[in-house]
Design a protein around this motif. Structure first.
Motif, PDB file in Angstrom:
ATOM      1  N   TRP A 323       0.837  -1.293   0.103  1.00  0.00           N
ATOM      2  CA  TRP A 323      -0.199  -0.076   0.069  1.00  0.00           C
ATOM      3  C   TRP A 323       0.770   1.231  -0.133  1.00  0.00           C
ATOM      4  O   TRP A 323       0.698   2.331  -0.714  1.00  0.00           O
ATOM      5  CB  TRP A 323      -0.966  -0.030   1.148  1.00  0.00           C
ATOM      6  CG  TRP A 323      -1.790   1.045   1.115  1.00  0.00           C
ATOM      7  CD1 TRP A 323      -1.661   2.251   1.790  1.00  0.00           C
ATOM      8  CD2 TRP A 323      -3.187   1.205   0.531  1.00  0.00           C
ATOM      9  NE1 TRP A 323      -2.644   3.240   1.425  1.00  0.00           N
ATOM     10  CE2 TRP A 323      -3.697   2.318   0.994  1.00  0.00           C
ATOM     11  CE3 TRP A 323      -4.039   0.115   0.184  1.00  0.00           C
ATOM     12  CZ2 TRP A 323      -4.942   2.766   0.543  1.00  0.00           C
ATOM     13  CZ3 TRP A 323      -5.264   0.312  -0.356  1.00  0.00           C
ATOM     14  CH2 TRP A 323      -5.817   1.672  -0.118  1.00  0.00           C
ATOM     15  N   LYS A 324       2.000   1.361   0.708  1.00  0.00           N
ATOM     16  CA  LYS A 324       2.776   2.456   0.916  1.00  0.00           C
ATOM     17  C   LYS A 324       3.356   2.583  -0.429  1.00  0.00           C
ATOM     18  O   LYS A 324       4.022   3.811  -0.749  1.00  0.00           O
ATOM     19  CB  LYS A 324       3.655   2.109   2.023  1.00  0.00           C
ATOM     20  CG  LYS A 324       3.074   2.393   3.555  1.00  0.00           C
ATOM     21  CD  LYS A 324       2.459   3.619   3.875  1.00  0.00           C
ATOM     22  CE  LYS A 324       3.664   4.699   4.116  1.00  0.00           C
ATOM     23  NZ  LYS A 324       3.171   6.087   4.645  1.00  0.00           N
ATOM     24  N   GLU A 325       3.819   1.543  -1.308  1.00  0.00           N
ATOM     25  CA  GLU A 325       4.225   1.830  -2.683  1.00  0.00           C
ATOM     26  C   GLU A 325       3.562   2.798  -3.509  1.00  0.00           C
ATOM     27  O   GLU A 325       3.946   3.592  -4.100  1.00  0.00           O
ATOM     28  CB  GLU A 325       4.526   0.436  -3.198  1.00  0.00           C
ATOM     29  CG  GLU A 325       5.674  -0.238  -2.759  1.00  0.00           C
ATOM     30  CD  GLU A 325       5.785  -1.959  -3.285  1.00  0.00           C
ATOM     31  OE1 GLU A 325       5.110  -1.966  -4.224  1.00  0.00           O
ATOM     32  OE2 GLU A 325       6.717  -2.481  -2.743  1.00  0.00           O
ATOM     33  N   PRO A 328       2.490   6.457  -0.703  1.00  0.00           N
ATOM     34  CA  PRO A 328       3.463   6.759  -0.035  1.00  0.00           C
ATOM     35  C   PRO A 328       3.384   7.979   1.028  1.00  0.00           C
ATOM     36  O   PRO A 328       3.969   7.745   2.022  1.00  0.00           O
ATOM     37  CB  PRO A 328       4.792   7.091  -0.926  1.00  0.00           C
ATOM     38  CG  PRO A 328       3.961   7.669  -2.173  1.00  0.00           C
ATOM     39  CD  PRO A 328       2.785   6.748  -2.179  1.00  0.00           C
ATOM     40  N   HIS A 330       0.534   8.340   2.770  1.00  0.00           N
ATOM     41  CA  HIS A 330      -0.596   8.040   3.597  1.00  0.00           C
ATOM     42  C   HIS A 330      -0.074   7.641   4.931  1.00  0.00           C
ATOM     43  O   HIS A 330       0.957   6.882   5.132  1.00  0.00           O
ATOM     44  CB  HIS A 330      -1.276   6.572   3.211  1.00  0.00           C
ATOM     45  CG  HIS A 330      -2.613   7.075   2.018  1.00  0.00           C
ATOM     46  ND1 HIS A 330      -3.405   6.152   1.505  1.00  0.00           N
ATOM     47  CD2 HIS A 330      -2.619   8.428   1.467  1.00  0.00           C
ATOM     48  CE1 HIS A 330      -4.213   6.708   0.788  1.00  0.00           C
ATOM     49  NE2 HIS A 330      -3.938   8.106   0.784  1.00  0.00           N
ATOM     50  N   GLN A 331      -0.742   7.981   5.953  1.00  0.00           N
ATOM     51  CA  GLN A 331      -0.619   7.250   7.398  1.00  0.00           C
ATOM     52  C   GLN A 331      -1.367   6.164   7.382  1.00  0.00           C
ATOM     53  O   GLN A 331      -2.410   5.818   6.530  1.00  0.00           O
ATOM     54  CB  GLN A 331      -1.198   8.468   8.454  1.00  0.00           C
ATOM     55  CG  GLN A 331      -0.520   9.749   8.635  1.00  0.00           C
ATOM     56  CD  GLN A 331      -1.173  10.531   9.479  1.00  0.00           C
ATOM     57  OE1 GLN A 331      -2.335  10.736   9.518  1.00  0.00           O
ATOM     58  NE2 GLN A 331      -0.423  11.241  10.391  1.00  0.00           N
ATOM     59  N   TYR A 332      -0.817   5.266   8.089  1.00  0.00           N
ATOM     60  CA  TYR A 332      -1.713   3.971   8.493  1.00  0.00           C
ATOM     61  C   TYR A 332      -1.956   3.756   9.694  1.00  0.00           C
ATOM     62  O   TYR A 332      -1.029   4.027  10.545  1.00  0.00           O
ATOM     63  CB  TYR A 332      -0.707   2.664   7.849  1.00  0.00           C
ATOM     64  CG  TYR A 332      -1.342   1.483   8.291  1.00  0.00           C
ATOM     65  CD1 TYR A 332      -2.576   0.782   7.706  1.00  0.00           C
ATOM     66  CD2 TYR A 332      -0.635   0.668   9.138  1.00  0.00           C
ATOM     67  CE1 TYR A 332      -2.957  -0.299   8.043  1.00  0.00           C
ATOM     68  CE2 TYR A 332      -1.051  -0.660   9.499  1.00  0.00           C
ATOM     69  CZ  TYR A 332      -2.366  -1.089   9.357  1.00  0.00           C
ATOM     70  OH  TYR A 332      -2.902  -2.232   9.754  1.00  0.00           O
ATOM     71  N   ILE A 354       4.075   2.570  12.406  1.00  0.00           N
ATOM     72  CA  ILE A 354       4.072   1.738  11.186  1.00  0.00           C
ATOM     73  C   ILE A 354       5.166   0.759  11.037  1.00  0.00           C
ATOM     74  O   ILE A 354       5.040  -0.356  10.569  1.00  0.00           O
ATOM     75  CB  ILE A 354       3.984   2.675   9.945  1.00  0.00           C
ATOM     76  CG1 ILE A 354       3.491   1.639   8.634  1.00  0.00           C
ATOM     77  CG2 ILE A 354       5.442   3.306   9.570  1.00  0.00           C
ATOM     78  CD1 ILE A 354       3.058   2.495   7.491  1.00  0.00           C
TER      79      ILE A 354
END
Length: 544
Positions: A323-325, A328, A330-332, A354
């Motif tokens: 998802w971060k790819e 990038p 976004h907070q999770y 994270i």
């Protein structure tokens, strides 16, 4: 402070601001097209069905319904059931119930007619609100359930066995009823089921609901500029209590019908959503759609989307890395909770952690946690034990079930039934479930129900249902089936037989093998999980 006061406050302070939006991508609005001397009327595929209400209208609708209920004799402590799909009426109905001092009783939209009746009787519901999707199921039991309760229908095409909500509520006063409420007053009953599959009625008071609102707002820093996208059903504590963060902050929320990846991305873009709560399969589907080229990110304005969080099931670290790819910036975050602890947040990872993906986190805002052994003694860090939580959001009791309450609530601590361990930094990881509930795509599956059904097949000698790891759904139900001697049975036979089950309850995998039982006759499910999983689902995720 009763939670109804938050709605009244928002209506007074932010009355003209949008509170709720309903978006249904499956319905396209009508447009007029003039062609020469003809005028055609056709659907516009780019113009989805959309409704909205302000905080003032929200509060007025809740007041009108409250006054309707009072006219019908509803009093403090009565119960009103809600059997609706997500819609713009859902939350005003919920708050209208609370404003009378009655208890809101949301019902799972997957319930069969018999399950609806069972829950209505268990919670002693006096009035049932239901929508068009449930006409058939309610009609099956209408004669029985209408003997001692009112039935109100929400929507078009009211059936003859119910009264029409819209036609009655429109004539009621929009002024708030003069009902005094306190934190200790009972507010809602939610349903949960144990490994037997029989629903328990979980009783919460206003203090619980308010704490969940504070907890959500504190964890995710919601302000009036945020826009929360709510996709899961509002009958579930997870969706409702995440929305309570919007109630606490006085910010807009969008109710999206449907979980198609493109619909989610379109809605985030069109509505300027900043916070989106997803289940693992929905996040997986979005990433897959992007990779296939079904979604072109350049077609959408996602600049306001700041936070993606996941709950309701274990989260694979590999999913968040992927998802971060794509996102990038976004907070999770992830939350752990139960309906007994008013949904998500009693354990909380935190956007700043994270690097600990795979953990469920630490004690949430206002919560305490501990991990205990079979004797209730706190275990050493790193040892596995049962996770227990304590805080203002713990349920009052299992309604009308003193035995189950005593087994679950001890000295203010809620024994969750989940096995966990704490790492050297104080982060908690789920190791396995003490109970055998399977969480597939965020929905609870109860093995005993599926096992009992499969055992009715004439060729089945014994059966055990366990959860197996699945990349998209988190877990899938697998049935280990032992066939009677001298009989034959194929996967096709079992699959055909399972057509009688609701789709979500059908086993995804069939394994023909012996079913091991211990000397007392209990199925040895840990042994089966070791054979077919190698190790527990969550233990695998910790190592990853």
């Amino acid at each position: 402070m009763p939670i109804t006061e938050l709605l009244a406050r928002n209506a007074e302070l932010y009355g003209n601001d949008v509170a709720l939006v309903e978006v249904n991508p499956e319905i396209t609005e009508i447009r007029r097209v003039t062609w020469k001397e003809y005028e055609l009327i056709e659907p516009d595929p780019m113009c989805h069905y959309r409704r909205e209400i302000t905080w003032k209208v929200f509060d007025e609708k809740a007041n009108r319904f409250a006054n309707l209920l009072l006219e019908r004799g509803v009093k403090k402590g009565d119960k009103v059931g809600i059997l609706l799909m997500n819609c713009l009426e859902w939350l005003p109905i919920y708050f209208g119930i609370l404003k009378t001092g009655a208890l809101a009783v949301p019902l799972n939209f997957r319930y069969t007619a018999d399950e609806i009746k069972y829950c209505l009787d268990l919670a002693e519901v006096d009035i049932l609100m239901f929508g068009p999707e449930f006409i058939g199921r309610v009609e099956e039991i209408a004669e029985e359930i209408s003997r001692n309760r009112l039935l109100f229908y929400v929507g078009e095409g009211c059936p003859t066995f119910a009264e029409h909500y819209d036609s009655h509520v429109a004539n009621c006063s929009s002024e708030a009823p003069d009902i005094k409420l306190t934190d200790e007053d009972n507010a809602a009953i939610y349903f949960s089921s144990g490994t037997t599959g029989f629903p328990k009625a979980i009783l919460h008071n206003h203090e619980s609901l308010v704490h969940s609102a504070k907890c959500e707002q504190m964890h995710h820093g919601q302000t009036r500029d945020d826009v929360f996208l709510c996709i899961p059903p509002l009958y579930h504590t997870g969706a409702k209590m995440h929305w309570f963060g919007s109630l606490q902050s006085g910010s807009k929320a969008v109710l999206l019908k449907g979980v198609k990846p493109k619909s989610i991305i379109e809605t985030v873009s069109n509505e300027g959503c900043t916070i989106v709560w997803l289940l693992v399969p929905w996040a997986q589907d979005i990433l897959d759609a992007i990779d296939r080229g079904d979604i072109n990110m350049d077609d959408y304005d996602l600049s306001r989307w700041r936070l993606m969080h996941i709950g309701a099931q274990p989260v694979p670290p590999s999913l968040i890395a992927r998802w971060k790819e794509h996102f990038p910036n976004h907070q999770y975050d992830t939350n752990y909770g139960l309906s007994e602890s008013i949904g998500p947040g009693c354990v909380h990872l935190g956007v700043e952690n994270i690097h600990k993906v795979g953990a469920i986190g630490k004690a949430g805002y206002g919560w305490e946690v501990k991990i205990v052994d079979e004797n209730g003694k706190t275990v050493e860090r790193g040892e596995v034990g049962e996770l227990c939580v304590k805080g203002p959001g713990v349920m009052t009791c299992y309604y009308r079930d003193e035995k189950a309450t005593a087994e679950t609530l001890k000295d203010g601590w809620l024994f969750t039934g989940d096995m966990a361990q704490e790492d050297e930094d104080g982060f908690i990881y789920l190791v396995d479930r003490k109970k055998d509930v399977i969480i597939s795509g965020g929905e609870n599956l109860y093995p005993v129900q599926i096992e009992d059904f499969l055992r009715s097949h004439p060729a089945v000698k014994d059966v055990a249902v366990i959860g197996l790891p699945d990349k998209r759904l988190g877990e899938i139900a697998a049935a280990v089936i032992s066939i009677k001697e001298g009989m034959t049975c194929t996967e096709e036979d079992i699959n055909n037989f399972c057509q009688k089950l609701p789709r979500y309850k059908r086993p995804h995998k069939l394994i023909f093998a012996d079913v091991p039982r211990n000397p007392t006759g209990k199925i040895e499910k840990p042994k089966l999980r070791q054979i077919y999983c190698g190790e527990s689902l969550v233990a695998k995720q910790i190592k990853n």
